[in-house]
Every structure is written in C-alpha cells, then in structure tokens.
Design a protein around this motif. Sequence first.
Motif, short mmCIF file in Angstrom:
data_model
loop_
_atom_site.label_atom_id
_atom_site.label_comp_id
_atom_site.label_asym_id
_atom_site.label_seq_id
_atom_site.Cartn_x
_atom_site.Cartn_y
_atom_site.Cartn_z
N ALA A 1 0.69 -1.03 -0.10
CA ALA A 1 -0.19 -0.03 -0.04
C ALA A 1 0.79 1.34 -0.08
CB ALA A 1 -0.91 -0.15 1.13
N GLU A 2 1.98 1.28 0.87
CA GLU A 2 2.65 2.50 0.81
C GLU A 2 4.26 2.01 0.76
OE1 GLU A 2 2.18 5.46 1.07
OE2 GLU A 2 0.00 5.58 1.45
N PRO A 3 4.74 1.58 -0.62
CA PRO A 3 5.98 1.20 -0.67
C PRO A 3 7.21 1.97 -0.13
CG PRO A 3 5.12 1.74 -2.69
CD PRO A 3 4.10 2.08 -1.80
N GLU A 4 7.16 3.37 -0.62
CA GLU A 4 8.22 4.22 0.04
C GLU A 4 8.31 4.43 1.21
OE1 GLU A 4 8.86 7.46 -3.02
OE2 GLU A 4 6.81 7.06 -3.52
N ALA A 5 7.13 4.87 1.91
CA ALA A 5 7.08 4.94 3.46
C ALA A 5 7.47 3.88 4.13
CB ALA A 5 5.57 5.31 3.84
N ALA A 6 6.98 2.63 3.84
CA ALA A 6 7.46 1.36 4.40
C ALA A 6 8.78 1.04 4.34
CB ALA A 6 6.61 0.17 3.85
N ALA A 7 9.47 1.24 3.08
CA ALA A 7 10.78 1.27 2.78
C ALA A 7 11.79 1.94 3.74
CB ALA A 7 11.25 1.39 1.52
N ILE A 8 11.27 3.09 4.16
CA ILE A 8 12.06 4.16 4.93
C ILE A 8 11.84 3.55 6.37
CG2 ILE A 8 12.01 6.32 6.13
CD1 ILE A 8 10.94 7.28 3.16
N ALA A 9 10.73 3.16 6.86
CA ALA A 9 10.66 2.61 8.15
C ALA A 9 11.51 1.17 8.37
CB ALA A 9 9.12 2.16 8.56
N LEU A 10 11.48 0.24 7.28
CA LEU A 10 12.29 -0.84 7.55
C LEU A 10 13.66 -0.60 7.40
CD1 LEU A 10 10.05 -3.03 5.05
CD2 LEU A 10 10.25 -3.16 7.65
N ALA A 11 14.12 0.48 6.62
CA ALA A 11 15.59 0.95 6.85
C ALA A 11 16.12 1.55 8.17
CB ALA A 11 15.82 2.05 5.70
N TYR A 12 15.33 2.25 8.60
CA TYR A 12 15.37 2.64 10.17
C TYR A 12 15.65 1.51 11.01
CZ TYR A 12 15.23 7.80 9.82
OH TYR A 12 15.19 8.97 9.54
N ILE A 13 14.70 0.52 11.09
CA ILE A 13 14.85 -0.71 11.91
C ILE A 13 15.91 -1.50 11.57
CG2 ILE A 13 13.55 -2.67 12.65
CD1 ILE A 13 10.93 -1.12 11.71
N SER A 14 16.28 -1.55 10.25
CA SER A 14 17.46 -2.34 9.68
C SER A 14 18.87 -1.92 10.50
CB SER A 14 17.58 -2.41 8.34
OG SER A 14 18.72 -2.92 8.06
N ARG A 15 18.92 -0.32 10.39
CA ARG A 15 20.09 0.26 11.00
C ARG A 15 19.97 -0.13 12.57
NH1 ARG A 15 23.31 4.47 9.67
NH2 ARG A 15 23.09 3.34 7.41
N LEU A 16 18.99 0.01 13.45
CA LEU A 16 18.94 -0.27 14.63
C LEU A 16 19.48 -1.62 14.84
CD1 LEU A 16 15.53 1.19 15.68
CD2 LEU A 16 17.81 2.10 16.32
N TYR A 17 18.89 -2.76 14.04
CA TYR A 17 19.53 -4.00 14.06
C TYR A 17 20.99 -4.20 14.01
CZ TYR A 17 14.72 -5.88 14.35
OH TYR A 17 13.35 -6.21 14.40
N GLU A 18 21.37 -3.28 13.13
CA GLU A 18 22.87 -3.21 12.90
C GLU A 18 23.80 -3.01 14.39
OE1 GLU A 18 24.05 -0.95 9.60
OE2 GLU A 18 22.68 -1.91 8.25
N HIS A 19 23.29 -1.91 14.91
CA HIS A 19 23.70 -1.55 16.02
C HIS A 19 23.66 -2.65 17.34
CE1 HIS A 19 24.88 2.70 15.54
NE2 HIS A 19 23.85 2.74 14.68
N GLU A 20 22.70 -3.23 17.06
CA GLU A 20 22.38 -4.49 18.11
C GLU A 20 23.21 -5.55 17.95
OE1 GLU A 20 18.89 -6.95 17.79
OE2 GLU A 20 18.24 -6.05 19.37
N LYS A 21 23.52 -5.73 16.56
CA LYS A 21 24.33 -6.85 16.42
C LYS A 21 25.96 -6.52 16.90
CE LYS A 21 26.17 -10.02 12.66
NZ LYS A 21 27.52 -9.75 13.03
N VAL A 22 26.24 -5.42 16.46
CA VAL A 22 27.59 -4.99 17.02
C VAL A 22 27.70 -5.05 18.57
CG1 VAL A 22 29.17 -3.19 17.31
CG2 VAL A 22 28.14 -3.43 15.27
N ILE A 23 26.52 -4.75 19.19
CA ILE A 23 26.65 -4.64 20.84
C ILE A 23 26.83 -6.14 21.36
CG2 ILE A 23 25.26 -4.18 22.88
CD1 ILE A 23 24.39 -1.63 21.46
N ARG A 24 25.82 -7.08 20.38
CA ARG A 24 25.67 -8.49 20.98
C ARG A 24 27.14 -9.07 20.64
NH1 ARG A 24 21.50 -9.26 18.47
NH2 ARG A 24 22.29 -10.18 16.19
N ASP A 25 27.75 -8.80 19.36
CA ASP A 25 29.12 -9.57 19.50
C ASP A 25 30.23 -8.98 20.11
OD1 ASP A 25 27.96 -10.76 17.08
OD2 ASP A 25 28.75 -9.29 15.67
N GLN A 26 29.90 -7.67 20.70
CA GLN A 26 30.93 -7.49 21.56
C GLN A 26 30.57 -7.87 23.10
OE1 GLN A 26 30.42 -3.15 21.33
NE2 GLN A 26 32.48 -3.00 19.82
N ASN A 27 29.40 -8.66 23.23
CA ASN A 27 29.10 -9.28 24.57
C ASN A 27 29.19 -8.07 25.44
OD1 ASN A 27 28.43 -11.17 26.39
ND2 ASN A 27 30.34 -11.69 27.04
#
Length: 320
Positions: free
Chosen positions: A288-314
Amino acid sequence: MTDNPYQYTIADLLKDLPEPLNAANSEKETVTYQRGKAKKNGLEGSPDDSGLRFDDSVPVKEIALSAPELSGTDADDYEVVSIKTTYRLGQLPGTQIGLKYTRPVVKKKSTRTLTTTPAPANVLERSFADVSFLVGMLLDKFLYHLPLYRQHQRLEQNGVQVARSTLTNLVKRIIELLMPIYQAQMQSVLLSRVLAMDEAPIKAGRKKQGKMNKAYFWPIYGDQDEVCFTFSLSRGMQHTLDQLGDFSGVLVTDGYGAYERFNKQNSALSHAQCWVHSRRYFDDAQKAEPEAAAIALAYISRLYEHEKVIRDQNNYYTTA
C-alpha cells in the motif's frame, strides 16, 4: 522544496543515524505433592513384587552386583547361599529395557547370619522406574510434546504393561524433586536487567467429554539465556503481577494490553515493546505504501545493525 515527505532517498534520511561502532576497534569483553502409600498387589506376569510387568519381547540386561563381604579380610568366612533379584524399568533410545540386578545373599559361616547386597539407590524411593526411564519420559512429554497417553501406547506396543495413572504419578513425583531447581532459576531470571515475556495458549485439563480447557504458558526469558515457563489458567494481567511483582528493570513484550496494565501498577518498570512485532506492520504495508514502508524498514534495519555489534561485543549495557 516539495510537500512530498518521500522525496528524499533512504540514504538521506539515514545519514543522521550514527554508524554502528566498529567491533574490530572496540575492546571485546570476553508444587508440593502428597503421595499416599501405594497398595502392593500381586500382579500376574510380574517377575518380583515391584508391580513391573513385561513380556518376553522386552530385552533384559542383567547387572550382577558383588557382595563386599566376599572380598574382605575375612572373605573365607562367607559363602553365597542364594541370589536375590530386583527388576527396574529402564530406557534406551527408541525402546525400553528391563534392568535385572542380581544380588548375592551371603551367609557368615561362624554366625550363620545372612546378608544381601543392597540394590542401587533409585531416584524415586520404592519405584520400579530407573532414572533413565524417568528422564526419557519427561523429555518426551515436555521437550518433544508427546502426551503421556501416547507414551503409554508406545510402552504397550513395546511389551511393557504400566498403568497410565502410574506415568502421571511418576511425573508428579519428579516435578516435586525438580521444583527447587525451577525456583532457583526463577530467582536468577528475576535478577536480570532486561526480561522478555510472552503468553502461549495450550490445552490443559478436561472441560467436558471431548473438550479441553484453554490455559496459558507464560515464558519469562532473562539475561543469562535462562527461561522459565510459568502457567496460568487465564490470560489476565494478574499472572504477570504475581510472577514479576516489583521487578524494576526493562520488560520486553508484544502489544498485548495486559503488560501495559501491569506497567501502570509498577511505575519502576520500563516497558519496551518488541521491534519484531512492530516491524511486521511495516512489512505488511509495503504494497500500500512502498516508499514510506521502505524508509521505516531501513531505520529498523540500522537499529538491528547496532544491536548486532553490541551483541557481538558481549556488552549489552552501557554503564556510567
């Protein structure tokens, strides 16, 4: 500048978010059950008075126990006059096996007194069930979700005759023994700074013929990768209150309203709702809203990247 909020590229919108820390340049941190006395009835087909019955198709492993008197300093003063036998029900992967313990009865010649090598200690007193059978039964029921009535059917197919009520009784007795371990683990879970909690429906207890009551497991997951499965007949907020009490850390949940109501009763709690549940709606909105949804998913993906680094560092938490 246009009023269209989607004119900017995803890269433009993400540029203000900090890049994940480079992990390579960061220091890496390394229920009481009262059991009545069982009635001992002589059962046809039982090799002893334990109540265990099995036919000739069940393999039997014979384990000979020695008498310590026969190897002592006065061993010449003892002689074997008979053999006593104790049967228990054990389990091997995919089948059951009868464990036959033969125990010599020895007589001391000088005093003519008889002694018998005791049978090995068992997990459950006065039970024919070996620890291998008990562990297998609990794993089948709670890990592989094989109900006791199906386990009973499998036992019968393997030639072992055990009442279904006996299996239920064994499970209750073992749960009583394991309760201190569960309580200690629950105390450890509640020391966590971050908890995750959810609720899952199960069928438990007969409502009427052919119908089962609906109940709930409420798993609670803590910092040390420990999880305790609490149980309630309802999905109400009261169970969360009973289990977590005055917990003052962060509680991660889905959007179910009971957790929000619990948060209102516990002002010391920080309620964090699950990103995975939130992300699903943006994922569903892509058509229904491909552009807006893509932006939101990209933000969430960036947050997951930070989470992965923190998790890998224990290093899960930043401390002042």
